[in-house]
Design an enzyme around this catalytic site. Structure first.
Site, PDB file in Angstrom:
ATOM      1  N   HIS A  29     -16.278  -4.547  -9.121  1.00 36.78           N
ATOM      2  CA  HIS A  29     -17.705  -4.503  -8.766  1.00 36.78           C
ATOM      3  C   HIS A  29     -18.421  -3.680  -9.838  1.00 36.78           C
ATOM      4  CE1 HIS A  29     -20.850  -3.794  -5.290  1.00 36.78           C
ATOM      5  NE2 HIS A  29     -21.361  -4.350  -6.364  1.00 36.78           N
ATOM      6  N   THR A  72     -18.728  -6.101 -17.829  1.00 35.63           N
ATOM      7  CA  THR A  72     -17.559  -5.262 -17.538  1.00 35.63           C
ATOM      8  C   THR A  72     -16.575  -5.994 -16.632  1.00 35.63           C
ATOM      9  OG1 THR A  72     -18.983  -3.332 -17.716  1.00 35.63           O
ATOM     10  CG2 THR A  72     -16.884  -3.009 -16.601  1.00 35.63           C
ATOM     11  N   LEU A  90      -8.124  -5.480  -6.700  1.00 36.65           N
ATOM     12  CA  LEU A  90      -8.836  -4.333  -7.282  1.00 36.65           C
ATOM     13  C   LEU A  90     -10.343  -4.418  -7.024  1.00 36.65           C
ATOM     14  CD1 LEU A  90      -6.852  -3.826 -10.621  1.00 36.65           C
ATOM     15  CD2 LEU A  90      -6.539  -2.700  -8.413  1.00 36.65           C
ATOM     16  N   LYS A  91     -10.764  -5.454  -6.330  1.00 43.14           N
ATOM     17  CA  LYS A  91     -12.166  -5.564  -5.870  1.00 43.14           C
ATOM     18  C   LYS A  91     -13.159  -5.129  -6.944  1.00 43.14           C
ATOM     19  CE  LYS A  91     -10.956  -4.581  -1.031  1.00 43.14           C
ATOM     20  NZ  LYS A  91      -9.573  -4.117  -1.189  1.00 43.14           N
ATOM     21  N   ASP A 105       0.852  -1.199   0.000  1.00 45.43           N
ATOM     22  CA  ASP A 105       0.000   0.000   0.000  1.00 45.43           C
ATOM     23  C   ASP A 105       0.879   1.238   0.000  1.00 45.43           C
ATOM     24  OD1 ASP A 105      -2.345  -1.462  -0.057  1.00 45.43           O
ATOM     25  OD2 ASP A 105      -2.472  -1.602   2.122  1.00 45.43           O
ATOM     26  N   GLY A 159      -0.401  -5.349   5.997  1.00 39.27           N
ATOM     27  CA  GLY A 159       0.165  -4.112   5.475  1.00 39.27           C
ATOM     28  C   GLY A 159       0.865  -3.370   6.591  1.00 39.27           C
ATOM     29  N   ARG A 160       0.099  -2.480   7.240  1.00 36.34           N
ATOM     30  CA  ARG A 160       0.703  -1.598   8.238  1.00 36.34           C
ATOM     31  C   ARG A 160       1.395  -2.335   9.380  1.00 36.34           C
ATOM     32  NH1 ARG A 160      -4.745   1.837   8.334  1.00 36.34           N
ATOM     33  NH2 ARG A 160      -5.442  -0.260   7.774  1.00 36.34           N
ATOM     34  N   LYS A 162       0.552  -8.107  -2.426  1.00 36.02           N
ATOM     35  CA  LYS A 162      -0.758  -7.617  -2.847  1.00 36.02           C
ATOM     36  C   LYS A 162      -0.591  -6.235  -3.468  1.00 36.02           C
ATOM     37  CE  LYS A 162      -4.042  -5.974   0.054  1.00 36.02           C
ATOM     38  NZ  LYS A 162      -4.571  -4.771  -0.602  1.00 36.02           N
ATOM     39  N   THR A 184     -13.369  -5.575   6.121  1.00 38.18           N
ATOM     40  CA  THR A 184     -12.979  -5.699   7.541  1.00 38.18           C
ATOM     41  C   THR A 184     -13.041  -4.363   8.279  1.00 38.18           C
ATOM     42  OG1 THR A 184     -10.742  -5.767   6.614  1.00 38.18           O
ATOM     43  CG2 THR A 184     -11.590  -7.800   7.536  1.00 38.18           C
ATOM     44  N   ILE A 205     -21.195  -4.357 -13.684  1.00 37.46           N
ATOM     45  CA  ILE A 205     -22.090  -5.312 -14.355  1.00 37.46           C
ATOM     46  C   ILE A 205     -21.264  -6.507 -14.851  1.00 37.46           C
ATOM     47  CG2 ILE A 205     -23.816  -3.587 -14.973  1.00 37.46           C
ATOM     48  CD1 ILE A 205     -22.609  -3.544 -17.802  1.00 37.46           C
ATOM     49  N   PRO A 206     -21.922  -7.671 -15.021  1.00 41.91           N
ATOM     50  CA  PRO A 206     -21.173  -8.895 -15.363  1.00 41.91           C
ATOM     51  C   PRO A 206     -20.250  -8.747 -16.570  1.00 41.91           C
ATOM     52  CG  PRO A 206     -23.423  -9.454 -14.779  1.00 41.91           C
ATOM     53  CD  PRO A 206     -23.359  -7.948 -14.790  1.00 41.91           C
ATOM     54  N   ARG A 234      -3.361  -8.030  12.829  1.00 40.43           N
ATOM     55  CA  ARG A 234      -2.584  -7.113  13.652  1.00 40.43           C
ATOM     56  C   ARG A 234      -1.739  -7.896  14.655  1.00 40.43           C
ATOM     57  NH1 ARG A 234      -3.728  -4.327  10.233  1.00 40.43           N
ATOM     58  NH2 ARG A 234      -4.595  -2.234  10.180  1.00 40.43           N
TER      59      ARG A 234
HETATM   60  O1  C5P Z   1      -2.596  -2.142   6.703  1.00 40.73           O
HETATM   61  P1  C5P Z   1      -3.542  -3.304   6.779  1.00 40.73           P
HETATM   62  O2  C5P Z   1      -2.855  -4.583   7.245  1.00 40.73           O
HETATM   63  O3  C5P Z   1      -4.805  -2.986   7.525  1.00 40.73           O
HETATM   64  O4  C5P Z   1      -3.937  -3.562   5.261  1.00 40.73           O
HETATM   65  C1  C5P Z   1      -4.939  -4.453   4.878  1.00 40.73           C
HETATM   66  C2  C5P Z   1      -4.976  -4.522   3.385  1.00 40.73           C
HETATM   67  O5  C5P Z   1      -5.979  -5.448   2.994  1.00 40.73           O
HETATM   68  C3  C5P Z   1      -5.323  -3.202   2.707  1.00 40.73           C
HETATM   69  O6  C5P Z   1      -4.581  -3.136   1.498  1.00 40.73           O
HETATM   70  C4  C5P Z   1      -6.792  -3.308   2.400  1.00 40.73           C
HETATM   71  O7  C5P Z   1      -7.149  -2.608   1.227  1.00 40.73           O
HETATM   72  C5  C5P Z   1      -6.955  -4.805   2.175  1.00 40.73           C
HETATM   73  N1  C5P Z   1      -8.284  -5.348   2.415  1.00 40.73           N
HETATM   74  C6  C5P Z   1      -8.958  -5.190   3.593  1.00 40.73           C
HETATM   75  N2  C5P Z   1     -10.208  -5.701   3.766  1.00 40.73           N
HETATM   76  C7  C5P Z   1     -10.784  -6.396   2.771  1.00 40.73           C
HETATM   77  C8  C5P Z   1     -10.095  -6.591   1.570  1.00 40.73           C
HETATM   78  C9  C5P Z   1      -8.828  -6.066   1.420  1.00 40.73           C
HETATM   79  O8  C5P Z   1      -8.424  -4.593   4.527  1.00 40.73           O
HETATM   80  N3  C5P Z   1     -11.969  -6.943   2.955  1.00 40.73           N
END
Ligand code: C5P
Length: 239
Positions: free
Chosen positions: A65, A70, A62-63, A12, A216-217, A34, A125, A67-68, A187
């Protein structure tokens, strides 16, 4: 299998140089990355090629979302990029998911490509039952909605879902152990939840049966991300 085979690091960051710097810093510790909105929009598909050149697998987050028609075209483009996995929103509906899976199957067979794993996002989440109810008018709570969307994704032929680590058991019970669960919201014990509402530690998510954990973080905001991975390994080994 080491827990690191299940680890996906979320790149990210705002540009390719920063992303590739992270990849070089983490070296052989991480095999899957990712690529999400920020990096893909700023760097384009070439970031995927550059990660492949470094021998890394890519989860293209890229999630989709829409129409089918596209979404299935975007899905085919993702398959042609050679990504290991990509995702779309289950709330786009069964036809959208099924059309996408069928088109990708067809093209991969015809063009002799390896078919990427296709997974769907259930409930982000960062949402909780209150926001589902009060903002999105979904009355039956997060867990029921995650279960519902997971079974819909399975019916459409998808490989699995993205969900919170707190819902792994519900999904595996409803869809079977081979249905993949990819969990963000991870986390380590020393990291705050930030904007994530349904979190767990890496060891708790793996114990519950996560097939992949996305971080990520929790790793990248540590002053020494390599050390952060060592600390997580220690937590997992001593759990
Ligand atoms: O920094 P962190 O560990 O919270 O990052 C979580 C990553 O997972 C982010 O890139 C976020 O866009 C992605 N993500 C998410 N929840 C989802 C799908 C993807 O947090 N349902």
């Amino acid at each position: 299998m080491s827990w690191k085979d299940k680890l996906i690091i979320a790149l990210d960051v705002s540009n390719a140089d920063k992303a590739l710097g992270i990849v070089d810093m983490l070296g052989d510790d991480v095999s899957t990355y990712k690529v999400g909105f920020e990096l893909f929009v700023s760097s384009g598909p070439s970031i995927v090629e550059r990660l492949h050149e470094k021998g890394k697998r890519v989860f293209l987050d890229l999630k989709f979302h829409d129409i089918p028609n596209t979404v299935s075209k975007a899905a085919v483009a993702a398959a042609r990029l050679g990504v290991f996995m990509f995702n779309l929103h289950a709330s786009g509906g069964c036809e959208m998911m099924k059309r996408c899976k069928d088109r990708v199957d067809e093209v991969c067979l015809k063009e002799k490509l390896r078919r990427p794993k296709i997974i769907s996002v259930t409930v982000l989440t960062s949402l909780d039952s209150d926001s589902l109810k009060n903002e999105l008018c979904v009355q039956h709570g997060v867990k029921a909605q995650v279960k519902h969307l997971s079974t819909l994704a399975q019916k459409a032929g998808l490989d699995g879902v993205v969900a919170s680590p707190q819902e792994i058991a519900i999904i595996k019970n409803a869809c079977g152990k081979d249905f993949l669960v990819v969990t963000p919201g991870i986390r380590p014990s020393w990291v705050p939840p930030d904007d994530q509402h349904r979190t767990a530690t890496p060891q708790a998510a793996l114990r519950e049966g996560a097939d992949f954990i996305v971080m990520g973080r929790g790793v990248l905001q540590h002053e020494d991300p390599v050390r952060a991975l060592e600390l997580i390994s220690l937590e997992i080994l001593t759990a």
